[in-house]
Design a protein around this motif. Structure first.
Motif, PDB file in Angstrom:
ATOM      1  N   ASP A 211    -103.386 -37.825   1.474  1.00  0.00           N
ATOM      2  CA  ASP A 211    -104.619 -37.099   1.798  1.00  0.00           C
ATOM      3  C   ASP A 211    -105.534 -38.041   2.589  1.00  0.00           C
ATOM      4  OD1 ASP A 211    -106.738 -35.306   1.657  1.00  0.00           O
ATOM      5  OD2 ASP A 211    -107.187 -35.679  -0.444  1.00  0.00           O
ATOM      6  N   ARG A 286    -103.565 -28.673 -10.773  1.00  0.00           N
ATOM      7  CA  ARG A 286    -103.334 -27.611  -9.770  1.00  0.00           C
ATOM      8  C   ARG A 286    -102.862 -28.328  -8.524  1.00  0.00           C
ATOM      9  NH1 ARG A 286    -106.980 -30.097  -6.449  1.00  0.00           N
ATOM     10  NH2 ARG A 286    -108.596 -31.068  -7.690  1.00  0.00           N
ATOM     11  N   ASP A 289    -105.477 -29.730  -2.238  1.00  0.00           N
ATOM     12  CA  ASP A 289    -105.849 -29.091  -0.988  1.00  0.00           C
ATOM     13  C   ASP A 289    -106.517 -30.191  -0.160  1.00  0.00           C
ATOM     14  OD1 ASP A 289    -106.933 -27.604   1.042  1.00  0.00           O
ATOM     15  OD2 ASP A 289    -107.662 -25.998  -0.236  1.00  0.00           O
ATOM     16  N   GLU A 291    -103.123 -31.038   0.507  1.00  0.00           N
ATOM     17  CA  GLU A 291    -101.725 -31.445   0.343  1.00  0.00           C
ATOM     18  C   GLU A 291    -100.768 -30.258   0.183  1.00  0.00           C
ATOM     19  OE1 GLU A 291    -104.335 -32.679  -1.348  1.00  0.00           O
ATOM     20  OE2 GLU A 291    -103.974 -34.718  -2.046  1.00  0.00           O
TER      21      GLU A 291
HETATM   22  N1  GLY Z   1    -107.054 -33.226  -1.948  1.00  0.00           N
HETATM   23  C1  GLY Z   1    -107.450 -33.630  -3.236  1.00  0.00           C
HETATM   24  C2  GLY Z   1    -107.672 -32.530  -4.171  1.00  0.00           C
HETATM   25  O1  GLY Z   1    -107.247 -31.407  -3.979  1.00  0.00           O
HETATM   26  O2  GLY Z   1    -108.305 -32.759  -5.195  1.00  0.00           O
END
Ligand code: GLY
Ligand code: AMP
Length: 427
Positions: A211, A286, A289, A291
Motif C-alpha cells: 500500500d 476485512r 482498500d 489492496e
Molecule cells: N489500505 C489499508 C487499509 O485498508 O486499512
C-alpha cells in the motif's frame, strides 16, 4: 444465490466485480454501493454502518448470503445479529472483530500466543504513559486503542513531542478511541499487507500487496486510507509467506478459537519485514482498500466459493485459490484536498476510454451518478485505476497512460510514484 454485499468503496467495487463473475451468484445487491458498483449489482441506499436499516433490508428481501466489506458494521455486531437470524454471512463477530477494533486486545492476544510484534505498553493514565515513554527509544509510536479511521497512529521523533502528543490523546484527540493508548517499540523494514481467509478453524493464505499510505509522492504528506497498491510485493516471497502463516496466522486462528472467539472472515495482517523476520504491526478484519482491488484482479478462482467454504467451516477441503502471475498496480485518484476538506459533485469523464487501454479496469470508490447519467465525485478517494500487464513497469505505464490520456477530471489528483520502490530496487 441471492447475495448482499455491504459497502461503497473501491474495495467493494472490486469484490462486486469478482462476485458478478461467479456462476454461484444469480442475484447481487450492494448497500449502498456507488456508480461503478451499479454496473454489476443492484444498489440500495442503506449506509454500511446503519445496522438497524441493514437488518430491516435483509429481513425484508431475504438474502442467501451476506458479505461485509468495511470494518464498522463488523465492530457494531452485524454478523452476530445475522447469525442469530440464521442468515449466512462472511465476516467476523463483534468479539472476533476486536482484532481490529481494539489495538490493546490484539497486543495482549499476541503476547499470550507468542506472535511476533513490537514490544508495547497500554495506558489509561498520562503520568504512567509518560514514565513508560522514558524507557523507550525515539521515534515513539503512539496509537489510539479504538477505531480511528486509520488515523489513530502518531510517530513523534522527540520525547517532548511524544509527551505533548500523549496529552492530546488523553484529552480526546480521537474521542473515545484514545482514552486508552498503546505505546510501541518502533520497527524498521518494508511494510506488506497480507491476507488470509479463516473459517474459525482453518486458515488459507491469499496473497500479499503493498500500500502507499501517504498522500504525496516520496511518501510525504498526511496519512490517507491508501493512495495506491501493487501485487505481488517482491519483498514478500513464498518463504516469507510460509513463515507468516506459521508464526502469525495459524497461531492467531488457533488462539481465537481457544479463547472462544473463533475468527471467520478475512485476516488482514499489516506486516513489517524487519531484519529479525516478519512482525505484525496490526490486524484488520476485512480486505484492505486499495489492496483488495489488486488482489481481486489476480484471483483466478471463484471468490464466492471461498466465502461459502469460510462460512461453512470447510476451508480444509477447498482447492487452494489460483492466482494470475502478471503483476497488478492500482493508482488511486482522489479529490483535490483529500485527506483534508475537498469538493463533492465535480464531473468525471473518460472512464470508458481508460478501460480501452490493455489490462486497465477502473474501480469506483466515492462516485455517484447524476440525474443525467454523468459520473460525479462523491468522496475523498474517488477512483482506482487498476492495470495488469506482463511486467510491473508496463502495468504502471498503462495505469498512468489511462490517467493522463483518458480520465478527464480536473478536480482530482494522484500520486505519480505508485510501485516506485519495487520498480527501483526490484524488491
Ligand atoms: N489500505 C489499508 C487499509 O485498508 O486499512
Ligand atoms: P497501523 O494503523 O497500526 O497500521 O499504523 C499505521 C502506520 O504506522 C503503519 O502502517 C506503519 O507505517 C506505522 N507504524 C505502526 N506501528 C509501528 C511500529 N511499531 N513501528 C514502526 N512503524 C509503525
Amino acid at each position: 444465490m441471492k447475495v448482499l454485499l455491504i459497502g461503497s468503496g473501491g474495495r467493494e467495487h472490486a469484490l462486486a466485480w469478482k462476485l458478478a463473475q461467479s456462476p454461484l451468484v444469480s442475484d447481487l445487491t450492494c448497500a449502498p454501493g456507488n456508480a461503478g458498483i451499479a454496473t454489476v449489482a443492484a444498489c440500495v441506499a442503506v449506509a454500511a454502518d446503519d445496522i438497524l436499516s441493514l437488518l430491516g433490508l435483509i429481513d425484508r428481501d431475504g438474502y442467501d448470503f451476506v458479505i461485509v466489506g468495511p470494518e464498522q458494521p463488523l465492530a457494531l455486531g452485524l454478523v452476530d445479529a445475522l447469525e442469530a437470524r440464521g442468515v449466512k454471512v462472511f465476516g467476523p463477530t463483534e468479539a472476533a472483530a476486536q482484532l481490529e477494533s481494539s489495538k490493546s486486545f490484539t497486543k495482549d492476544f499476541c503476547k499470550r500466543y507468542n506472535i511476533p510484534t513490537a514490544d508495547y505498553g497500554v495506558f489509561t493514565d498520562a503520568a504512567e504513559a509518560k514514565a513508560f515513554l522514558k524507557t523507550m527509544n525515539a521515534p515513539y509510536v503512539l496509537k489510539a486503542d479504538g477505531l480511528a479511521a486509520g488515523k489513530g497512529v502518531v510517530i513523534p521523533e522527540t520525547l517532548s513531542d511524544a509527551e505533548a502528543e500523549l496529552d492530546e490523546f488523553f484529552s480526546g484527540k480521537f474521542g473515545e478511541a484514545s482514552t486508552k493508548v498503546v505505546i510501541e517499540e518502533y520497527m524498521t523494514g518494508q511494510e506488506v499487507s497480507f491476507f488470509a481467509i479463516s473459517d474459525g478453524k482453518t486458515a488459507i493464505p491469499l496473497i500479499g500487496a503493498q500500500d502507499h499510505k501517504r498522500a504525496f509522492d516520496g511518501d510525504k504528506g498526511p496519512n490517507t486510507g491508501g493512495m495506491g497498491a501493487y501485487s505481488p510485493a517482491p519483498v514478500f516471497t513464498q518463504d516469507a509467506m510460509a513463515e507468516v502463516m506459521g508464526t502469525i496466522i495459524h497461531p492467531t486462528v488457533a488462539g481465537m478459537a481457544k479463547d472462544g472467539n473463533p475468527f471467520k472472515g478475512v485476516l488482514f495482517a499489516g506486516l513489517m519485514m524487519t531484519p529479525e523476520g516478519p512482525k505484525l504491526i496490526e490486524y484488520n478484519v476485512r480486505f484492505g482498500d486499495p489492496e483488495c482491488q489488486v488482489i481481486m484482479r489476480r484471483l483466478q478462482s471463484d471468490l464466492m466459493e471461498i466465502f461459502i467454504a469460510a462460512e461453512a467451516g470447510t476451508l480444509d477441503t477447498l482447492t487452494a485459490p489460483a492466482w494470475l502471475n502478471d503483476p497488478v498496480v492500482n493508482v488511486v485518484l482522489a479529490a483535490k484536498g483529500y485527506p483534508g476538506s475537498y469538493e463533492k459533485g465535480t464531473t468525471i469523464k473518460g472512464l470508458d476510454a481508460a478501460q480501452d487501454i490493455d489490462g486497465v479496469v477502473v474501480f469506483h470508490a466515492g462516485t455517484k451518478l447524476s440525474d443525467t447519467g454523468d459520473v460525479l465525485a462523491n468522496g475523498g478517494r474517488v477512483l482506482n485505476i487498476t492495470s495488469q500487464a506482463s511486467s510491473l513497469e508496463r502495468a504502471v505505464q498503462n495505469a498512468y497512460k489511462a490517467i493522463d490520456e483518458c480520465v478527464d477530471w480536473p478536480d482530482g489528483f494522484c500520486r505519480r510514484d505508485i510501485a516506485h520502490h519495487a520498480l527501483k530496487t526490484g524488491r
